[in-house]
Design an enzyme around this catalytic site. Structure first.
Site, PDB file in Angstrom:
ATOM      1  N   ARG A  79       0.798  -1.221   0.000  1.00 36.07           N
ATOM      2  CA  ARG A  79       0.000   0.000   0.000  1.00 36.07           C
ATOM      3  C   ARG A  79       0.834   1.276   0.000  1.00 36.07           C
ATOM      4  NH1 ARG A  79      -2.237  -4.176   2.400  1.00 36.07           N
ATOM      5  NH2 ARG A  79      -4.483  -4.484   2.097  1.00 36.07           N
ATOM      6  N   HIS A 102      -0.995  -2.441  -4.431  1.00 29.55           N
ATOM      7  CA  HIS A 102      -0.395  -3.277  -5.478  1.00 29.55           C
ATOM      8  C   HIS A 102      -0.341  -2.617  -6.859  1.00 29.55           C
ATOM      9  CE1 HIS A 102      -0.116  -6.297  -2.518  1.00 29.55           C
ATOM     10  NE2 HIS A 102      -1.266  -6.915  -2.693  1.00 29.55           N
ATOM     11  N   HIS A 173       2.835 -12.577  -6.088  1.00 29.31           N
ATOM     12  CA  HIS A 173       1.782 -12.757  -5.091  1.00 29.31           C
ATOM     13  C   HIS A 173       1.270 -14.200  -5.049  1.00 29.31           C
ATOM     14  CE1 HIS A 173      -1.221 -11.709  -2.242  1.00 29.31           C
ATOM     15  NE2 HIS A 173      -1.063 -10.407  -2.397  1.00 29.31           N
ATOM     16  N   ASP A 243      -1.453 -10.036   8.221  1.00 22.19           N
ATOM     17  CA  ASP A 243      -1.369  -9.325   6.946  1.00 22.19           C
ATOM     18  C   ASP A 243      -0.402  -8.157   7.183  1.00 22.19           C
ATOM     19  OD1 ASP A 243      -1.732  -8.369   4.435  1.00 22.19           O
ATOM     20  OD2 ASP A 243      -3.865  -7.924   4.627  1.00 22.19           O
ATOM     21  N   GLU A 307       5.276 -12.460   0.518  1.00 26.14           N
ATOM     22  CA  GLU A 307       5.627 -11.556  -0.581  1.00 26.14           C
ATOM     23  C   GLU A 307       6.891 -10.781  -0.241  1.00 26.14           C
ATOM     24  OE1 GLU A 307       2.067  -9.030  -0.738  1.00 26.14           O
ATOM     25  OE2 GLU A 307       1.061 -10.695   0.212  1.00 26.14           O
TER      26      GLU A 307
END
Ligand code: BGC
Length: 347
Positions: A79, A102, A173, A243, A307
Site C-alpha cells: 500500500r 499493489h 503474489h 497481513d 511476498e
C-alpha cells in the site's frame, strides 16, 4: 489447468502459457498476462505429485478474482497511503478507498507482458510502463525472469529502469498450500526470520513504529503452527489475521532462508530466500469467494502469501532501516526471490 484455448485476454490476443520442467519431474507453469505464476507441481517421495500453489481453473478466471493469485505486482507492491508520494507532492491512482494497493487499478498484474525468451528452465518477461502509468512518474521498463532448477527451486529475478525518480518494488503474489488436499493453511508451520514487524490499521496502512515480535503472536523465529496464536492480539484483529510486513533479519542476504513453511503433514517444505528487506506474511484472510482450480472457490485462509517487498508505504517513510525504494534514472533496481520446495518422507 483446463485450457480455454478459444478465450482471449482483454487485448484480444491469446494467453501465452509457458511450462518449465526439471530433471526431478517438477513442473512450473506461467502466463504472460500479469507475468503470472500459475502452478507448481512437486513430485513427492511416495511417487505422487502435489500442487503447491493456489490458482484458477482457466486463464480467463484470473480476470475475475482480486486476490492477485500468483501475479507479478508492480510498480510498488503493497500500500501507498492516500495514494500519495509526499516527497514530490504527487497523487497516484487509488484503488483501495483513498489508498493505492499493489500498483493501482491497472497494475502490472492486469497487463500483457512481452515474452523476451523462453526455454525448458527459464522464461523472461518484460513490461513497458509509460510515464504517468497509474500516476507514477517516469517511463519504466521492468523485467521478470522465472527459472526452475534441479533443486526444485523457482527463482524470480527482477530488474527495472526509469527515466524519472520513482518508487519501485515488484513482487510475486503466489499463495502456497503445501498440503495434498489444500485444507486450512493455518495448519502449516511457519518460521520467519524477523525480530520486528509493522503494525497497521484496518486498511493495512502503517499505524505505529516497527514493533518487536518478542512476546507477541508475531514471533515466528522458531517454527510455529500459524493457527496457534491466530487472532491472539489487536494487531491481528485489525486485519482479520496476519497481513503484515516483517522486517527481515536476513537483510538482503539471499544465502539463508528468510522464511520456511511446512505442510500440516510435514511432507512438503518451502524455503524462501530473498534479497528484499521485508516479507509481507498474509494468511489469506480475504480469500473467500476467489475462483479456484480444484473447487468453485477458495475459503478464507486456504493459502499463505509470503511476498518479498519493502515495508508498506515505504515511499513515504525514510525512517525505517531498509534500502531506499526510490529508483533513480541511470540506476538499476534489482531483486531476487527463490522459492525452494523440499519433499520429505512420511514421518
Ligand atoms: C495484502 C492483503 C490483500 C491481498 C490481496 C496482500 O498483499 O496485504 O491485504 O487483501 O494482498 O489484495
Amino acid at each position: 489447468m483446463v485450457s480455454d484455448v478459444n478465450s482471449h485476454a482483454p487485448d484480444g490476443q491469446p494467453w501465452r502459457i509457458t511450462v518449465l520442467r526439471n530433471r526431478n519431474g517438477m513442473v512450473a507453469t506461467f502466463m504472460d498476462w500479469g507475468a503470472t505464476w500459475l502452478s507448481a507441481r512437486v513430485p513427492m517421495q511416495d511417487g505422487s505429485v502435489r500442487e503447491a500453489l493456489l490458482g484458477c481453473a482457466t486463464p480467463s478466471d484470473y480476470l475475475h478474482q482480486d486476490a492477485y493469485l500468483g501475479a507479478t505486482v508492480g510498480r510498488y507492491a503493497n500500500r501507498i497511503a492516500s495514494a500519495e508520494l509526499k516527497k514530490i507532492n504527487l497523487l497516484l491512482a487509488a484503488n483501495q478507498g483513498p489508498h493505492q494497493l499493489h500498483g493501482g487499478p491497472e497494475g502490472f498484474d492486469k497487463r500483457r507482458w512481452q515474452i523476451l525468451s523462453q526455454s525448458d528452465s527459464e522464461v523472461h518477461y518484460r513490461i513497458d510502463s509509460p510515464d504517468g502509468d497509474q500516476g507514477y512518474p517516469g517511463n519504466l521498463i521492468a523485467d521478470v525472469i522465472y527459472q526452475l532448477d534441479d533443486d526444485n527451486c523457482v527463482s524470480i529475478r527482477y530488474t527495472a529502469h526509469t527515466d524519472k525518480a520513482c518508487p519501485v518494488g515488484l513482487t510475486n503474489h503466489a499463495y502456497f498450500n503445501l498440503d495434498a488436499h489444500h485444507g486450512d493453511a493455518r495448519q502449516h508451520r511457519l518460521q520467519l526470520q524477523a525480530d520486528r514487524y509493522l503494525p497497521v490499521d484496518s486498511a493495512g496502512i502503517p499505524a505505529a513504529p516497527l514493533k518487536a515480535v518478542d512476546g507477541t503472536s508475531f514471533d515466528f523465529r522458531q517454527p510455529k503452527c500459524i493457527a496457534d496464536d491466530f487472532l491472539a492480539d489487536d494487531d491481528q484483529k485489525a486485519v482479520k489475521g496476519y497481513d503484515h510486513g516483517f522486517l527481515l533479519n536476513t537483510a538482503g542476504d539471499c544465502s539463508q532462508p528468510a522464511a520456511q513453511l511446512w505442510s500440516a503433514d510435514g511432507r512438503l517444505q518451502l524455503s524462501v530466500f530473498t534479497s528484499a528487506p521485508a516479507l509481507q506474511f498474509y494468511s489469506g484472510n480475504y480469500l473467500a469467494g476467489t475462483r479456484a482450480r480444484e473447487q468453485d472457490s477458495y475459503t478464507a485462509f486456504q493459502g499463505i502469501a509470503l511476498e518479498s517487498e519493502f515495508l508498506p508505504d515505504s515511499p513515504n517513510h525514510s525512517e525505517w532501516p531498509q534500502p531506499d525504494c526510490w529508483l533513480q534514472p541511470g540506476d538499476t533496481w534489482r531483486s531476487v526471490t527463490r522459492y525452494r520446495f523440499t519433499p520429505h518422507a512420511a514421518g
